[in-house]
Design a protein around this motif. Structure first.
Motif, PDB file in Angstrom:
ATOM      1  N   UNK A   1      -8.026   7.918   7.273  1.00  0.00           N
ATOM      2  CA  UNK A   1      -8.887   8.878   6.574  1.00  0.00           C
ATOM      3  C   UNK A   1      -8.852  10.281   7.167  1.00  0.00           C
ATOM      4  N   UNK A   2      -8.908  10.472   8.504  1.00  0.00           N
ATOM      5  CA  UNK A   2      -8.889  11.846   9.035  1.00  0.00           C
ATOM      6  C   UNK A   2      -7.664  12.649   8.631  1.00  0.00           C
ATOM      7  N   UNK A   3      -6.523  11.969   8.397  1.00  0.00           N
ATOM      8  CA  UNK A   3      -5.321  12.691   8.016  1.00  0.00           C
ATOM      9  C   UNK A   3      -5.405  13.216   6.576  1.00  0.00           C
ATOM     10  N   UNK A   4      -6.216  12.582   5.733  1.00  0.00           N
ATOM     11  CA  UNK A   4      -6.419  13.046   4.360  1.00  0.00           C
ATOM     12  C   UNK A   4      -7.568  14.051   4.269  1.00  0.00           C
ATOM     13  N   UNK A   5      -8.514  13.952   5.181  1.00  0.00           N
ATOM     14  CA  UNK A   5      -9.763  14.686   5.037  1.00  0.00           C
ATOM     15  C   UNK A   5      -9.551  16.193   4.999  1.00  0.00           C
TER      16      UNK A   5
ATOM     17  N   UNK B   1      -5.469   9.019  -1.371  1.00  0.00           N
ATOM     18  CA  UNK B   1      -6.462   8.264  -0.613  1.00  0.00           C
ATOM     19  C   UNK B   1      -7.139   7.221  -1.484  1.00  0.00           C
ATOM     20  N   UNK B   2      -7.501   7.604  -2.719  1.00  0.00           N
ATOM     21  CA  UNK B   2      -8.110   6.635  -3.633  1.00  0.00           C
ATOM     22  C   UNK B   2      -7.169   5.463  -3.889  1.00  0.00           C
ATOM     23  N   UNK B   3      -5.892   5.768  -4.119  1.00  0.00           N
ATOM     24  CA  UNK B   3      -4.924   4.704  -4.393  1.00  0.00           C
ATOM     25  C   UNK B   3      -4.674   3.852  -3.158  1.00  0.00           C
ATOM     26  N   UNK B   4      -4.658   4.492  -1.985  1.00  0.00           N
ATOM     27  CA  UNK B   4      -4.463   3.733  -0.748  1.00  0.00           C
ATOM     28  C   UNK B   4      -5.596   2.733  -0.547  1.00  0.00           C
TER      29      UNK B   4
ATOM     30  N   UNK C   1     -10.163  -5.611   8.429  1.00  0.00           N
ATOM     31  CA  UNK C   1      -9.680  -5.015   7.186  1.00  0.00           C
ATOM     32  C   UNK C   1      -9.919  -3.526   7.081  1.00  0.00           C
ATOM     33  N   UNK C   2     -10.939  -3.005   7.775  1.00  0.00           N
ATOM     34  CA  UNK C   2     -11.324  -1.605   7.571  1.00  0.00           C
ATOM     35  C   UNK C   2     -10.707  -0.667   8.603  1.00  0.00           C
ATOM     36  N   UNK C   3     -10.245  -1.172   9.738  1.00  0.00           N
ATOM     37  CA  UNK C   3      -9.729  -0.302  10.797  1.00  0.00           C
ATOM     38  C   UNK C   3      -8.606   0.622  10.311  1.00  0.00           C
ATOM     39  N   UNK C   4      -7.569   0.123   9.605  1.00  0.00           N
ATOM     40  CA  UNK C   4      -6.500   1.043   9.171  1.00  0.00           C
ATOM     41  C   UNK C   4      -6.994   2.170   8.265  1.00  0.00           C
ATOM     42  N   UNK C   5      -7.977   1.884   7.412  1.00  0.00           N
ATOM     43  CA  UNK C   5      -8.516   2.935   6.538  1.00  0.00           C
ATOM     44  C   UNK C   5      -9.236   3.988   7.363  1.00  0.00           C
ATOM     45  N   UNK C   6      -9.990   3.559   8.376  1.00  0.00           N
ATOM     46  CA  UNK C   6     -10.679   4.510   9.235  1.00  0.00           C
ATOM     47  C   UNK C   6      -9.688   5.378  10.008  1.00  0.00           C
ATOM     48  N   UNK C   7      -8.548   4.801  10.369  1.00  0.00           N
ATOM     49  CA  UNK C   7      -7.525   5.565  11.080  1.00  0.00           C
ATOM     50  C   UNK C   7      -6.838   6.557  10.156  1.00  0.00           C
TER      51      UNK C   7
ATOM     52  N   UNK D   1       0.829  -1.205   0.000  1.00  0.00           N
ATOM     53  CA  UNK D   1       0.000   0.000   0.000  1.00  0.00           C
ATOM     54  C   UNK D   1       0.862   1.253   0.000  1.00  0.00           C
ATOM     55  N   UNK D   2       1.878   1.286   0.860  1.00  0.00           N
ATOM     56  CA  UNK D   2       2.757   2.460   0.924  1.00  0.00           C
ATOM     57  C   UNK D   2       3.551   2.626  -0.362  1.00  0.00           C
ATOM     58  N   UNK D   3       4.187   1.538  -0.814  1.00  0.00           N
ATOM     59  CA  UNK D   3       5.005   1.627  -2.023  1.00  0.00           C
ATOM     60  C   UNK D   3       4.147   1.926  -3.243  1.00  0.00           C
ATOM     61  N   UNK D   4       3.024   1.244  -3.382  1.00  0.00           N
ATOM     62  CA  UNK D   4       2.165   1.452  -4.541  1.00  0.00           C
ATOM     63  C   UNK D   4       1.570   2.844  -4.586  1.00  0.00           C
ATOM     64  N   UNK D   5       1.118   3.350  -3.438  1.00  0.00           N
ATOM     65  CA  UNK D   5       0.522   4.688  -3.406  1.00  0.00           C
ATOM     66  C   UNK D   5       1.541   5.757  -3.754  1.00  0.00           C
ATOM     67  N   UNK D   6       2.722   5.685  -3.156  1.00  0.00           N
ATOM     68  CA  UNK D   6       3.756   6.708  -3.412  1.00  0.00           C
ATOM     69  C   UNK D   6       4.198   6.670  -4.869  1.00  0.00           C
TER      70      UNK D   6
END
Length: 295
Positions: free
Chosen positions: A277-281, A201-204, A269-275, A79-84
């Protein structure tokens, strides 16, 4: 008049609070279902207040805690490598397409847009990645297919560069002696944090939720991402439930919480995305280009 404005403000806040609660409610229901006893869930259905609390679904998943943690690590890496990497590639392609002085600009824009209408198909893609690039059973098989830029993100970022990056700012950078790459790095990117955060965020989310590439290109269990591992656990449970031979399989199927495990898998599976998201919002609602040009 003041009282009327106050009532209007309270009314707007109440509507927004209801909308916020309606967005949070599905996640609360998902979590409560994951800690509900399997039989209670079967007989009474989904409820915000479970009839009988049971953590058997999480206990069942934690039998493979080591594998789940390893899959978490694999997913975080890709996720980190692909998004960056995909964000860098998308930005480097979008910015030239936004410049009017680019030769054959319309042709290259159509070339990118054309990929939104057609693709090579599953079989040619599989043959290219496995036979030509030899990516099968490597971690690159989980990263590179997503790196081939999504044309929608390219067009989205190009539109942002055209409409939101003030031309006088770019011209002033050139007058000061900055080249195209220097202008891009020092002027354009700092002013483009909202669109960069949106695409990131979309890519993540895409990389975090991706299970298809792992299913197609990866058979080595050491390279399973979180979604692949959870999907295979679910398939194993379904297989045990449908097996009619042997007492061992029957006992395992009877003790396996089917529906609550699905809910627990979704929570894990969803907890990391919820954590995250606020940093992107904050970049979605904050325009950093406001006030860039004065006078």
């Amino acid at each position: 008049m003041k009282t009327k404005n106050l009532l209007w403000q309270w009314g707007i806040n109440l509507i927004l609070a209801v909308i916020a609660c309606s967005c949070i409610l599905p996640f609360v229901l998902l979590f409560t279902a994951s800690i509900t006893d399997e039989q209670s869930l079967f007989h009474h259905g989904y409820s915000l207040f479970p009839e009988k609390i049971s953590f058997s679904a999480y206990a069942y998943l934690m039998q493979d805690a080591g594998r789940i943690l390893h899959a978490y690590g694999i997913t975080l890496i890709i996720t980190a490598a692909g998004t960056i990497c995909s964000l860098i590639i998308t930005a480097l392609l979008s910015y030239p397409l936004s410049r009017k002085e680019l030769p054959w600009r319309n042709f290259w824009s159509f070339f990118v847009f054309f990929t939104m209408l057609f693709n090579g198909g599953l079989v040619p893609s599989y043959l290219v990645y496995t036979q030509v690039f030899d990516l099968k059973n490597t971690i690159w098989a989980l990263i590179i297919p997503g790196l081939l830029m999504n044309a929608f993100y390219v067009m989205l970022m190009r539109t942002f560069f055209v409409t939101s990056i003030p031309e006088p700012v770019v011209e002033s950078a050139k007058i000061d002696g900055a080249g195209e790459f220097g202008t891009f790095m020092k002027i354009v990117l700092p002013l483009s944090l909202p669109i960069l955060a949106t695409v990131a965020l979309f890519q993540t989310i895409h990389y975090w939720n991706d299970w298809f590439n792992g299913m197609i290109y990866v058979t080595d269990s050491k390279l399973f991402s979180l979604q692949n591992l959870l999907n295979r656990i679910l398939l194993d449970i379904q297989y045990l439930a449908s097996s009619n031979f042997g007492n061992i399989q029957g006992d395992a199927a009877a003790s396996a919480p089917m529906e609550t495990v699905r809910m627990a898998m979704a929570v894990i599976g969803i907890i990391p995305i919820l954590v995250a998201y606020p940093f992107f919002q904050k970049y979605f609602v904050k325009g950093l280009t406001v006030g860039a040009v004065k006078g």
